[in-house]
Design an enzyme around this catalytic site. Structure first.
Site, PDB file in Angstrom:
ATOM      1  N   GLY A 108       2.915  -0.801   3.988  1.00 14.61           N
ATOM      2  CA  GLY A 108       2.273  -1.650   3.005  1.00 14.61           C
ATOM      3  C   GLY A 108       2.499  -3.107   3.303  1.00 14.61           C
ATOM      4  N   PHE A 145     -10.671 -12.958  -0.346  1.00  9.85           N
ATOM      5  CA  PHE A 145      -9.514 -13.016   0.534  1.00  9.85           C
ATOM      6  C   PHE A 145      -8.989 -14.446   0.667  1.00  9.85           C
ATOM      7  CE2 PHE A 145      -7.362 -13.425   4.587  1.00  9.85           C
ATOM      8  CZ  PHE A 145      -6.475 -12.365   4.522  1.00  9.85           C
ATOM      9  N   SER A 204       0.773  -1.234   0.000  1.00 10.02           N
ATOM     10  CA  SER A 204       0.000   0.000   0.000  1.00 10.02           C
ATOM     11  C   SER A 204       0.803   1.282   0.000  1.00 10.02           C
ATOM     12  CB  SER A 204      -0.979   0.021   1.175  1.00 10.02           C
ATOM     13  OG  SER A 204      -2.147  -0.671   0.818  1.00 10.02           O
TER      14      SER A 204
END
Length: 392
Positions: free
Chosen positions: A346, A169, A91
């Site tokens: 991230g 997920f 991220s």
């Protein structure tokens, strides 16, 4: 793939020649266990024998650059992590996407308070929810109720994060990772996965980190410029800053050389190799590959105002909408010594990284591990305190 939530659990640019000279003065410290009186480096506490084989930290300030490492980059060859190793930064991609978006706003190519639907392909725009209206009213929506570009940047859109979809997920970050790791994902399909769920909240109502927000910003950049977010980021940020180890892989599964390995935690607390994967499941929310020196250079340039005009940088660090938690692709970290740092972190399969710096961008640290098992929060705090808090 996020600051606190990628897997749904919980800030120097100098001229290139000056930066090269600085990098040549790196002090290297191996943090592996050994005898003698060498002081223990906090980076050693980021390593876990079973789940996190290696860790590294690169810090820099007016006194120079320091590189510390612990453990190994590859459990088979036992080689250490090197400063120039490429790895996935998850991220931290969002910081780049936010910077490009704010540059476009500064150039008056969009307004942060524009309804985001005005800058999206029509098929995606018509999917966005409008609270209190049914699907049959979609052609006569009140623009005041639409999600804005600003709300995407600050994670206050209310949109469900596609990585919170349980089936998604499990397939791509959970038990099904090995079987699905090389599959390609289109951004619009990921957005549809998110929009199959009710929003977390009405737009602007509250902060909730959502990878969907930055997928949409990637689409906004393409719609406004006619180029992909990767092309715009390379032209505007990567090339000007000479970030030679930074790239957007798109659907390419391998990491550029040099690199170590990446390890994901599987059932029973064991690890498996996750180095190669198709990062399109992360896209504009988290596909970037980089190095520790590049991350320090990127965040230093950003915090020192090289990449954005002063008003835009102030907006980027404005956390009013999130009650102090998140700005626009940056968040604050407040230390016990009352210093506030700015940066992002991230996470993606096999990798966790964080880059933080002082508000003036003159003191920076990037650190990473080559696993995705949760990093000990106390170890992170100790590392940051040792780096940024003055000794008594």
């Amino acid at each position: 793939m996020d600051d606190e939530h990628m897997s749904t659990h919980t800030a120097l640019v100098r001229l290139a020649s000056a930066m090269t000279a600085l990098t040549c003065a790196v002090t290297v410290s191996a943090g592996s266990a050994g005898g003698g009186t060498a002081a223990r480096s906090p980076v050693q506490d980021l390593v876990s024998p079973r789940t996190v084989p290696g860790a590294a930290e690169l810090s820099q300030d007016a006194h120079g650059v320091r590189f510390r490492t612990a453990g190994v980059a590859d459990v088979r060859t036992r080689r250490p992590i090197r400063p120039t190793d490429r790895f996935r930064v998850g991220s931290i991609t969002k910081t780049v996407i936010a910077t490009v978006t704010l540059q476009l706003a500064a150039e008056r190519k969009l307004d942060l308070d524009d309804p985001v639907a005005a800058h999206l392909p029509a098929p995606t725009a018509t999917l966005l929810p409008c609270p209190g209206e049914s699907d049959s009213d979609s052609d006569s929506r009140d623009p005041s109720c639409l999600i804005t570009v600003r709300q995407l940047l600050t994670h206050t859109s209310g949109l469900f994060s596609y990585t919170d979809d349980r089936a998604f997920f499990r397939r791509f970050f959970g038990p099904g990772f090995a079987a699905h790791r090389f599959e390609t994902h289109k951004p619009d399909a990921l957005v549809r996965t998110a929009l199959a769920h009710p929003p977390y909240a009405a737009p602007g109502e509250r902060y909730r980190y959502s990878n969907t927000d930055y997928l949409l910003l990637g689409m906004v950049i393409r719609q406004v410029t006619g180029h992909s977010y990767a092309t715009e980021a390379h032209r505007r940020i990567i090339a000007p800053l000479h970030l030679t180890g930074t790239s957007f892989p798109g659907t390419r599964p391998g990491l550029p050389s040099p690199h170590g390995r990446a390890y994901t935690t599987t059932g029973g607390g064991h690890t498996s190799d996750a180095t190669d994967l198709n990062p399109s499941s992360a896209g504009a929310a988290g596909e970037l590959v980089s190095t520790l020196p590049d991350l320090n250079r990127l965040f230093g340039a950003l915090l020192r105002g090289t990449l954005l005009p002063a008003p835009a940088l102030r907006q980027m660090r404005d956390t009013t909408a999130t009650y102090g938690r998140y700005g626009m692709g940056l968040f604050p970290v407040r230390l016990s010594c009352h210093r506030t740092l700015w940066g992002h972190n991230g996470e993606i399969s096999g990798s966790y990284v964080q880059t933080l710096g002082t508000a003036d961008g003159r003191h920076l640290v990037s650190y990473r591990v080559n696993g995705d098992a949760p990093v000990d929060e106390a170890a992170e705090r100790a590392l940051l305190s040792a780096e940024f808090c003055p000794k008594p």
